[in-house]
Design a protein around this motif. Structure first.
Motif, PDB file in Angstrom:
ATOM      1  N   ILE A   1       0.852  -1.199   0.000  1.00  0.00           N
ATOM      2  CA  ILE A   1       0.000   0.000   0.000  1.00  0.00           C
ATOM      3  C   ILE A   1       0.886   1.246   0.000  1.00  0.00           C
ATOM      4  O   ILE A   1       0.678   2.184  -0.775  1.00  0.00           O
ATOM      5  CB  ILE A   1      -0.947  -0.013   1.227  1.00  0.00           C
ATOM      6  CG1 ILE A   1      -1.876  -1.258   1.192  1.00  0.00           C
ATOM      7  CG2 ILE A   1      -1.735   1.289   1.311  1.00  0.00           C
ATOM      8  CD1 ILE A   1      -2.787  -1.366  -0.002  1.00  0.00           C
ATOM      9  N   THR A   2       1.888   1.254   0.859  1.00  0.00           N
ATOM     10  CA  THR A   2       2.825   2.382   0.924  1.00  0.00           C
ATOM     11  C   THR A   2       3.572   2.541  -0.395  1.00  0.00           C
ATOM     12  O   THR A   2       3.766   3.665  -0.878  1.00  0.00           O
ATOM     13  CB  THR A   2       3.819   2.179   2.084  1.00  0.00           C
ATOM     14  OG1 THR A   2       3.079   2.047   3.299  1.00  0.00           O
ATOM     15  CG2 THR A   2       4.799   3.329   2.194  1.00  0.00           C
ATOM     16  N   ALA A   3       3.970   1.430  -1.005  1.00  0.00           N
ATOM     17  CA  ALA A   3       4.698   1.486  -2.281  1.00  0.00           C
ATOM     18  C   ALA A   3       3.849   2.105  -3.385  1.00  0.00           C
ATOM     19  O   ALA A   3       4.344   2.909  -4.179  1.00  0.00           O
ATOM     20  CB  ALA A   3       5.158   0.078  -2.674  1.00  0.00           C
TER      21      ALA A   3
ATOM     22  N   LEU B   1       6.633  -5.901  -3.756  1.00  0.00           N
ATOM     23  CA  LEU B   1       6.333  -4.676  -4.494  1.00  0.00           C
ATOM     24  C   LEU B   1       7.157  -3.506  -3.969  1.00  0.00           C
ATOM     25  O   LEU B   1       7.651  -2.690  -4.749  1.00  0.00           O
ATOM     26  CB  LEU B   1       4.836  -4.364  -4.417  1.00  0.00           C
ATOM     27  CG  LEU B   1       4.377  -3.116  -5.161  1.00  0.00           C
ATOM     28  CD1 LEU B   1       4.726  -3.178  -6.645  1.00  0.00           C
ATOM     29  CD2 LEU B   1       2.878  -2.902  -4.968  1.00  0.00           C
ATOM     30  N   ALA B   2       7.332  -3.428  -2.657  1.00  0.00           N
ATOM     31  CA  ALA B   2       8.126  -2.333  -2.089  1.00  0.00           C
ATOM     32  C   ALA B   2       9.556  -2.359  -2.626  1.00  0.00           C
ATOM     33  O   ALA B   2      10.131  -1.302  -2.927  1.00  0.00           O
ATOM     34  CB  ALA B   2       8.107  -2.419  -0.564  1.00  0.00           C
ATOM     35  N   GLY B   3      10.127  -3.553  -2.765  1.00  0.00           N
ATOM     36  CA  GLY B   3      11.476  -3.664  -3.304  1.00  0.00           C
ATOM     37  C   GLY B   3      11.558  -3.195  -4.743  1.00  0.00           C
ATOM     38  O   GLY B   3      12.514  -2.512  -5.141  1.00  0.00           O
ATOM     39  N   PHE B   4      10.557  -3.559  -5.539  1.00  0.00           N
ATOM     40  CA  PHE B   4      10.496  -3.092  -6.926  1.00  0.00           C
ATOM     41  C   PHE B   4      10.416  -1.566  -6.967  1.00  0.00           C
ATOM     42  O   PHE B   4      11.153  -0.899  -7.701  1.00  0.00           O
ATOM     43  CB  PHE B   4       9.300  -3.714  -7.659  1.00  0.00           C
ATOM     44  CG  PHE B   4       8.960  -3.011  -8.946  1.00  0.00           C
ATOM     45  CD1 PHE B   4       9.714  -3.219 -10.088  1.00  0.00           C
ATOM     46  CD2 PHE B   4       7.898  -2.116  -9.002  1.00  0.00           C
ATOM     47  CE1 PHE B   4       9.425  -2.554 -11.273  1.00  0.00           C
ATOM     48  CE2 PHE B   4       7.589  -1.442 -10.184  1.00  0.00           C
ATOM     49  CZ  PHE B   4       8.357  -1.664 -11.315  1.00  0.00           C
ATOM     50  N   VAL B   5       9.507  -1.009  -6.176  1.00  0.00           N
ATOM     51  CA  VAL B   5       9.306   0.442  -6.180  1.00  0.00           C
ATOM     52  C   VAL B   5      10.576   1.163  -5.722  1.00  0.00           C
ATOM     53  O   VAL B   5      10.948   2.178  -6.302  1.00  0.00           O
ATOM     54  CB  VAL B   5       8.074   0.827  -5.327  1.00  0.00           C
ATOM     55  CG1 VAL B   5       7.988   2.336  -5.107  1.00  0.00           C
ATOM     56  CG2 VAL B   5       6.802   0.317  -6.010  1.00  0.00           C
TER      57      VAL B   5
END
Length: 189
Positions: free
Chosen positions: A35-37, A175-179
């Motif tokens: 969500i944060t990403a 997803l956070a790592g991708f972002v």
């Protein structure tokens, strides 16, 4: 010029997945970091859309009102963090319906392209946890990213070529790592 667009699969990328389907609002459990990403992408000028197969509708596990409740919750969580999801495209069908929207076919991505009035998705990002997500993205000329969450580890086990450095797909823990990598400029954009 490539659109500044990131298309996300839902189950396994934004929220926890289940082999028994996500059938109710209480079963829809987001990854807080996802969500944060999404909010971070929006705040940095990226458009975010979602393309999700939801065959549980055709299977009778839940109805479109339940799906709408899940999506309303997802949108409100992202908005509460200062982000936005511009469009959600979903396929309610099963394979036997022979629709053109069920991934790995690119129909959902075409719906997103039309909804966002884009000439092309060439160079946009498709982020998923399954091979069918990547196939749909590749059919539309998207850059590809696989996350290890959801079915991602199983996908890598079945398609070890995705983990190689010469793979067409970027592989990230979540997803956070991708972002993080995208916003730091570490991915070709």
């Amino acid at each position: 010029m490539a659109p500044r667009l990131v298309i996300l699969d839902r189950d396994g990328v934004i929220n926890q997945d289940s082999d028994n389907y996500i059938k109710s609002l209480s079963e829809w459990v987001p990854y807080p970091s996802a969500i944060t990403a999404i909010a971070r992408l929006s705040q940095q000028g990226w458009t975010v859309a979602v393309a999700t197969n939801q065959s549980g509708i055709a299977r009778g596990y839940y109805d479109e009102a339940t799906l709408e409740a899940m999506h309303t919750r997802m949108l409100s969580l992202v908005e509460a963090e200062g982000g936005r999801i511009e469009h959600i495209a979903y396929c309610p069908h099963i394979s036997e319906d022979r629709c053109d929207c069920r991934k790995p076919l690119p129909g959902l991505l075409r719906q997103i392209q039309a909804a966002l009035a884009l000439d092309s998705l060439e160079g946009a990002w498709m982020v998923g946890d399954s091979y069918r997500d990547l196939e749909a993205g590749a059919a539309m000329g998207c850059r590809l990213a696989l996350v290890r969450t959801g079915k991602g580890e199983r996908t890598l086990a079945k398609h070890p070529e995705l983990g190689r450095t010469d793979s067409e797909a970027e592989v990230h823990d979540d997803l956070a790592g991708f972002v993080d990598q995208l916003l730091q400029g570490n991915l070709d954009t």
